[in-house]
Write a protein that holds these residues in place. Structure first.
Motif, PDB file in Angstrom:
ATOM      1  N   ASP A 128       0.846  -1.183   0.000  1.00  0.00           N
ATOM      2  CA  ASP A 128       0.000   0.000   0.000  1.00  0.00           C
ATOM      3  C   ASP A 128       0.886   1.239   0.000  1.00  0.00           C
ATOM      4  O   ASP A 128       1.791   1.357   0.828  1.00  0.00           O
ATOM      5  N   VAL A 129       0.630   2.155  -0.915  1.00  0.00           N
ATOM      6  CA  VAL A 129       1.384   3.404  -0.998  1.00  0.00           C
ATOM      7  C   VAL A 129       0.610   4.507  -0.298  1.00  0.00           C
ATOM      8  O   VAL A 129      -0.562   4.733  -0.596  1.00  0.00           O
ATOM      9  N   VAL A 130       1.252   5.178   0.637  1.00  0.00           N
ATOM     10  CA  VAL A 130       0.616   6.249   1.402  1.00  0.00           C
ATOM     11  C   VAL A 130       1.381   7.540   1.152  1.00  0.00           C
ATOM     12  O   VAL A 130       2.545   7.667   1.539  1.00  0.00           O
ATOM     13  N   ASN A 131       0.739   8.491   0.487  1.00  0.00           N
ATOM     14  CA  ASN A 131       1.345   9.779   0.197  1.00  0.00           C
ATOM     15  C   ASN A 131       0.816  10.832   1.159  1.00  0.00           C
ATOM     16  O   ASN A 131      -0.381  10.887   1.423  1.00  0.00           O
ATOM     17  N   CYS A 132       1.713  11.652   1.672  1.00  0.00           N
ATOM     18  CA  CYS A 132       1.306  12.683   2.617  1.00  0.00           C
ATOM     19  C   CYS A 132       1.953  14.010   2.225  1.00  0.00           C
ATOM     20  O   CYS A 132       2.756  14.071   1.299  1.00  0.00           O
ATOM     21  N   GLU A 133       1.620  15.053   2.951  1.00  0.00           N
ATOM     22  CA  GLU A 133       2.232  16.348   2.713  1.00  0.00           C
ATOM     23  C   GLU A 133       3.725  16.275   2.999  1.00  0.00           C
ATOM     24  O   GLU A 133       4.188  15.453   3.797  1.00  0.00           O
ATOM     25  N   ASN A 134       4.485  17.148   2.349  1.00  0.00           N
ATOM     26  CA  ASN A 134       5.938  17.107   2.456  1.00  0.00           C
ATOM     27  C   ASN A 134       6.435  17.837   3.701  1.00  0.00           C
ATOM     28  O   ASN A 134       7.200  18.794   3.638  1.00  0.00           O
TER      29      ASN A 134
END
Length: 376
Positions: free
Chosen positions: A95-101
């Motif tokens: 599972d790929v989880v993208n968040c704010e940088n």
């Protein structure tokens, strides 16, 4: 001194940004997705099967803090494709989880993944230090942590990255062979004060000192095409005698800067990009292109699975950079690959496409066609 040639012109400068071990990056990925605390999640493999022990698949998350450039998007796509192939398809749910940088956002995302019961978390870190508390909480929950590209040094944390010091040494050795001892060169420092830039700079300077190379000027390309071209143009305006370029941007960057200035090309180094390969090939540039592989996420996946399988795995895995050139007969202590159309570059793919996406010795291999739709 050995000089290059000027042939056909390249069109408008393309803005490219090197990422990975060099810069931070963020975004979404393909496959079915759903929202979870701390970021957007997308599953890289769907069916449930047996892991090493014959039970359920290993539940592995890839925590990414930025998707604003092609390298990050390609890295994620590559990891997803690898997770869907043998030997991982029957044992991994990725599972790929993208968040704010930001470190705060990624820390919160990691804490949420701990609550969801993941077996391992692969982390493209937004900070080398600020994530340590959340990483430690994950470790206390029994989760395997593998940081990659932008890594975190902490007890029990596995690290995967390109060997940038070795890459820089290779570039410098090649440049010394091509230019000759005592040559005048200009040196790209990347981003002033960055850890990766300092690592590469120190490795290169050690080689240049051995060969009595004269560094007539330094510039900071920030690993970007536009900035690099402007910086090189300024250096050329102030220096008539330049025999070589130690560049951390791209072949097309150097080509455009020299041709715009009406100067003959000289031997140059560069990072990998599709447009850089095209420019180098079309104009038979005397160039050595090095790669920070987008396959680092896939390499991190391999480390996590090996650890979960009970194998002995070193805390740090350094990936040797692939090297590409038009003249593979040059001897400087490293193996090189011939720049070749439809093998190392593809005219129908984006300028920032970065191929090959996994190292030559990695299994499974991933074709350009399989990741061609990587852009989010």
């Amino acid at each position: 001194m050995k000089k290059g040639f000027m042939k056909k012109a390249v069109g408008a400068a393309v803005s490219l940004t090197l990422t990975g071990a060099l810069l931070a990056g963020c975004g979404n990925s393909s496959s079915s997705s759903s929202e979870s605390d701390g970021g957007q999640t997308s599953s890289g493999s769907a069916s449930s099967s047996s892991a090493e022990s014959g039970g359920e698949k290993y539940k592995i998350a890839l925590s990414n803090s930025y998707m604003g450039n092609d390298w990050r998007q390609l890295m994620i796509k590559t990891a997803q494709i690898v997770a869907e192939k043998d030997p991982y398809a029957d044992k991994v749910q990725l599972d790929v989880v993208n968040c704010e940088n930001t470190a705060e956002a990624q820390s919160a995302s990691i804490d949420a993944l701990v609550e969801e019961g993941y077996d391992a978390i692969l982390i493209e870190a937004s900070s080398p230090t600020a994530l340590i508390p959340s990483i430690q909480r994950a470790q206390e929950a029994g989760i395997v942590i593998v940081t990659f590209d932008n890594t975190v040094e902490a007890d029990g944390v596995y690290r995967v990255s390109t060997d940038l010091a070795d890459l820089s040494t290779a570039w410098a050795e090649w440049l010394c062979v091509q230019c000759g001892d005592g040559a005048n060169i200009i040196v790209d420092t990347g981003i002033a004060g960055s850890t990766s830039g300092n690592t590469m700079y120190e490795a290169a300077m050690a080689v240049f000192e051995e060969h009595n190379i004269n560094v007539v000027s330094e510039f900071a390309s920030e690993y970007a095409d536009g900035v690099g071209q402007e910086q090189i143009a300024s250096v050329l305006a102030a220096n008539d005698d330049v025999d070589g370029v130690y560049s951390l941007c791209y072949a097309n960057t150097v080509y455009n800067a020299f041709t715009d200035a009406g100067r003959e090309l000289v031997p140059t180094t560069s990072f990998n990009s599709n447009i850089g390969h095209i420019t180098a090939y079309d104009n038979q540039m005397d160039v050595l292109i090095g790669q920070n592989t987008p396959g680092l996420g896939a390499e991190a996946l391999k480390v996590a699975v090996d650890v979960l399988d009970g194998k002995e795995v070193p805390q740090e895995t350094l990936i040797q950079a692939a090297l590409f050139t038009n003249d593979t007969s040059v001897e400087f202590g490293y193996e090189t690959t011939q720049i070749e159309e439809d093998k190392t570059f593809f005219r129908d793919l984006p300028d920032a496409f970065d191929y090959p996406v996994v190292p030559a010795d990695f299994e499974p291999q991933v074709s350009a066609e399989e990741v061609a739709d990587y852009q989010q």
